[in-house]
Design a protein around this motif. Structure first.
Motif, PDB file in Angstrom:
ATOM      1  N   VAL A   1       0.887  -1.098   0.093  1.00  0.00           N
ATOM      2  CA  VAL A   1       0.294  -0.036  -0.140  1.00  0.00           C
ATOM      3  C   VAL A   1       0.964   1.410  -0.098  1.00  0.00           C
ATOM      4  N   LEU A   2       0.574   1.966  -0.932  1.00  0.00           N
ATOM      5  CA  LEU A   2       1.798   3.581  -1.243  1.00  0.00           C
ATOM      6  C   LEU A   2       0.770   4.406  -1.023  1.00  0.00           C
ATOM      7  N   PRO A   3       0.723   5.528   0.271  1.00  0.00           N
ATOM      8  CA  PRO A   3       0.260   6.210   0.162  1.00  0.00           C
ATOM      9  C   PRO A   3       0.810   7.668  -0.638  1.00  0.00           C
ATOM     10  N   VAL A   4      -0.230   7.960  -1.301  1.00  0.00           N
ATOM     11  CA  VAL A   4       0.696   9.155  -2.053  1.00  0.00           C
ATOM     12  C   VAL A   4      -0.772  11.141  -1.561  1.00  0.00           C
ATOM     13  N   PRO A   5       0.475  11.932  -1.732  1.00  0.00           N
ATOM     14  CA  PRO A   5      -0.657  12.784  -1.125  1.00  0.00           C
ATOM     15  C   PRO A   5      -1.423  13.483  -2.021  1.00  0.00           C
ATOM     16  N   MET A   6      -2.652  14.359  -1.767  1.00  0.00           N
ATOM     17  CA  MET A   6      -3.944  15.167  -2.854  1.00  0.00           C
ATOM     18  C   MET A   6      -3.132  15.546  -2.537  1.00  0.00           C
ATOM     19  N   ARG A   7      -4.787  16.661  -2.900  1.00  0.00           N
ATOM     20  CA  ARG A   7      -4.866  17.986  -2.614  1.00  0.00           C
ATOM     21  C   ARG A   7      -5.904  18.412  -1.467  1.00  0.00           C
ATOM     22  N   HIS A   8      -5.977  18.816  -0.731  1.00  0.00           N
ATOM     23  CA  HIS A   8      -7.105  19.155  -0.024  1.00  0.00           C
ATOM     24  C   HIS A   8      -7.166  19.787   1.077  1.00  0.00           C
ATOM     25  N   ARG A   9      -8.383  20.105   1.200  1.00  0.00           N
ATOM     26  CA  ARG A   9      -8.853  21.256   2.725  1.00  0.00           C
ATOM     27  C   ARG A   9      -7.645  20.100   3.842  1.00  0.00           C
ATOM     28  N   GLN A  10      -7.994  18.970   4.464  1.00  0.00           N
ATOM     29  CA  GLN A  10      -7.297  18.319   5.205  1.00  0.00           C
ATOM     30  C   GLN A  10      -6.197  17.899   4.980  1.00  0.00           C
ATOM     31  N   PRO A  11      -5.073  17.915   5.261  1.00  0.00           N
ATOM     32  CA  PRO A  11      -3.850  16.966   4.647  1.00  0.00           C
ATOM     33  C   PRO A  11      -4.427  15.848   4.577  1.00  0.00           C
ATOM     34  N   CYS A  12      -4.551  14.842   3.338  1.00  0.00           N
ATOM     35  CA  CYS A  12      -4.763  13.970   2.497  1.00  0.00           C
ATOM     36  C   CYS A  12      -3.843  12.624   1.946  1.00  0.00           C
TER      37      CYS A  12
ATOM     38  N   GLU B   1     -18.891  20.672 -11.149  1.00  0.00           N
ATOM     39  CA  GLU B   1     -18.276  20.858 -12.100  1.00  0.00           C
ATOM     40  C   GLU B   1     -17.139  21.110 -11.380  1.00  0.00           C
ATOM     41  N   PRO B   2     -15.974  21.586 -12.019  1.00  0.00           N
ATOM     42  CA  PRO B   2     -14.949  21.405 -11.315  1.00  0.00           C
ATOM     43  C   PRO B   2     -14.705  22.421 -10.549  1.00  0.00           C
ATOM     44  N   ASP B   3     -13.975  21.941  -9.042  1.00  0.00           N
ATOM     45  CA  ASP B   3     -13.461  22.810  -8.119  1.00  0.00           C
ATOM     46  C   ASP B   3     -13.382  24.045  -8.295  1.00  0.00           C
ATOM     47  N   ARG B   4     -13.466  25.542  -7.732  1.00  0.00           N
ATOM     48  CA  ARG B   4     -12.912  26.791  -8.421  1.00  0.00           C
ATOM     49  C   ARG B   4     -12.604  27.162  -6.633  1.00  0.00           C
ATOM     50  N   THR B   5     -12.610  26.062  -5.763  1.00  0.00           N
ATOM     51  CA  THR B   5     -12.709  26.614  -3.385  1.00  0.00           C
ATOM     52  C   THR B   5     -11.010  26.196  -3.420  1.00  0.00           C
ATOM     53  N   ALA B   6     -10.819  26.109  -2.143  1.00  0.00           N
ATOM     54  CA  ALA B   6      -9.814  25.956  -1.654  1.00  0.00           C
ATOM     55  C   ALA B   6      -9.360  24.470  -1.366  1.00  0.00           C
ATOM     56  N   HIS B   7     -11.703  23.599  -1.912  1.00  0.00           N
ATOM     57  CA  HIS B   7     -11.415  22.687  -0.850  1.00  0.00           C
ATOM     58  C   HIS B   7     -10.892  21.562  -0.869  1.00  0.00           C
ATOM     59  N   GLY B   8     -10.750  21.275  -2.795  1.00  0.00           N
ATOM     60  CA  GLY B   8     -10.174  20.221  -3.160  1.00  0.00           C
ATOM     61  C   GLY B   8     -10.864  19.093  -3.413  1.00  0.00           C
TER      62      GLY B   8
ATOM     63  N   CYS C   1     -14.632  16.515  -9.784  1.00  0.00           N
ATOM     64  CA  CYS C   1     -15.903  16.003 -11.271  1.00  0.00           C
ATOM     65  C   CYS C   1     -15.516  15.106 -11.584  1.00  0.00           C
ATOM     66  N   ALA C   2     -16.719  14.676 -12.061  1.00  0.00           N
ATOM     67  CA  ALA C   2     -16.347  13.475 -12.710  1.00  0.00           C
ATOM     68  C   ALA C   2     -15.642  12.732 -14.015  1.00  0.00           C
ATOM     69  N   ALA C   3     -15.701  15.159 -14.465  1.00  0.00           N
ATOM     70  CA  ALA C   3     -14.673  14.889 -16.082  1.00  0.00           C
ATOM     71  C   ALA C   3     -13.344  14.735 -15.052  1.00  0.00           C
ATOM     72  N   GLU C   4     -13.270  15.628 -14.551  1.00  0.00           N
ATOM     73  CA  GLU C   4     -11.914  15.510 -13.960  1.00  0.00           C
ATOM     74  C   GLU C   4     -11.061  13.487 -14.203  1.00  0.00           C
ATOM     75  N   ALA C   5     -11.895  13.125 -13.396  1.00  0.00           N
ATOM     76  CA  ALA C   5     -11.650  11.672 -12.907  1.00  0.00           C
ATOM     77  C   ALA C   5     -11.688  10.912 -14.126  1.00  0.00           C
ATOM     78  N   GLY C   6     -12.497  10.974 -15.617  1.00  0.00           N
ATOM     79  CA  GLY C   6     -12.473  10.776 -16.285  1.00  0.00           C
ATOM     80  C   GLY C   6     -10.445  10.767 -17.325  1.00  0.00           C
ATOM     81  N   GLN C   7     -10.278  12.684 -17.005  1.00  0.00           N
ATOM     82  CA  GLN C   7      -9.538  12.851 -18.124  1.00  0.00           C
ATOM     83  C   GLN C   7      -8.178  12.490 -17.172  1.00  0.00           C
ATOM     84  N   ILE C   8      -8.065  11.899 -15.839  1.00  0.00           N
ATOM     85  CA  ILE C   8      -7.055  11.651 -14.733  1.00  0.00           C
ATOM     86  C   ILE C   8      -6.954   9.884 -15.141  1.00  0.00           C
ATOM     87  N   ALA C   9      -7.482   9.543 -15.444  1.00  0.00           N
ATOM     88  CA  ALA C   9      -7.887   7.790 -15.774  1.00  0.00           C
ATOM     89  C   ALA C   9      -7.306   7.815 -17.410  1.00  0.00           C
TER      90      ALA C   9
END
Length: 274
Positions: free
Chosen positions: A149-160, A202-209, A212-220
């Motif tokens: 199991v590899l933990p990989v840092p993600m951008r979110h309001r809480q350390p994630c 729609e894409p998140d325009r805030t700092a929350h992190g 949206c589904a379109a971004e998930a598809g793009q990442i995949a």
């Protein structure tokens, strides 16, 4: 729920997939990974403990992506469930983000068995006597249940951190909660199954992190994921979920499935659902 015969393969059972608060039939985040040597629980949000406790004997480890309540609140309930009857001979490894150990102990102290504060009963000290709490280090792999199991840092309001789980035959990646600005390469590149949040319209325009589904598809698509499982639903109506699948499908041409509680996905056999 499907039972598991542990082999070199990899399967994922969705225990819960609701963003924020659960609703009837839809617990918050919790995903059971069936690995060669046991089972790994990824996140433990409200409503997940009752389902995970049924598999307690096979649980090898728990990993928490971040300390938002919809991903970790049922840890105390799961720990208390393991105190019913004799305590297990070994503690259950619980891997949490850096700094979370103190939060968990304070959480347990708020709900003692007696009125005078924490006493000697195991339910008063589940994060000492039931779980073996370990703060994982991002990008440092952990061995659990015959998998890495590899933990990989993600951008979110809480350390994630998201988690990449790899066996000899297959791999899956779970994003946890994240914004589109994360470095997804270590998590997603050539993974057999990407379990990606699709929380927003729609894409998140805030700092929350959040994604949206379109971004998930793009990442995949960008990182060569073999299949995509959309999850972390803000709404559970079928029309809304179908719309998210369509948005992801505009960018990703591989197999797209949707997370539904108690459904199991076979990661190494064309990601078939049971």
């Amino acid at each position: 729920m499907t039972t598991t015969d542990h082999d070199a393969g990899l399967r994922l059972t969705v225990l819960g997939c609701r963003a924020g608060m659960p609703e009837p039939g839809w617990p918050s985040s919790g995903y059971l990974v069936h690995a060669p040597g046991g089972e790994i629980l990824l996140d433990c949000g409200p409503g997940v403990a009752a389902k995970a406790a049924m598999r307690a004997a096979e649980l090898s480890a728990v990993f928490i992506s971040h300390m938002h309540t919809d991903h970790c609140l049922d840890l105390l309930i799961l720990g208390k469930a393991r105190t019913q009857g004799p305590l297990p001979a070994t503690k259950l490894p619980l891997y949490v983000p850096p700094g979370a150990t103190r939060t968990l102990h304070r959480f347990n102290e708020l709900f003692p068995l007696g009125t005078d504060g924490p006493g000697d009963h195991p339910t008063d000290h589940v994060f000492r006597d039931v779980f073996d709490v370990v703060e994982y280090e991002p990008l440092r792999p952990v061995r659990a249940a015959g998998a890495t199991v590899l933990p990989v840092p993600m951008r979110h309001r809480q350390p994630c951190c998201g988690f990449r789980v790899t066996t000899e035959r297959a791999s899956l990646a779970y994003t946890g909660d994240t914004g589109a600005g994360s470095d997804f390469a270590p998590l997603v590149t050539d993974v057999d199954l990407l379990v990606a949040e699709a929380t927003l319209d729609e894409p998140d325009r805030t700092a929350h992190g959040h994604l949206c589904a379109a971004e998930a598809g793009q990442i995949a698509a960008r990182h060569g994921a073999r299949a995509l499982l959309l999850t972390h639903w803000a709404h559970t109506g079928r029309d809304w979920i179908d719309a998210q699948v369509a948005r992801a499908g505009e960018h990703y041409r591989g197999r797209i499935d949707v997370a539904v509680p108690d459904h199991t996905f076979h990661v190494d056999t064309d990601t078939q659902e049971t």
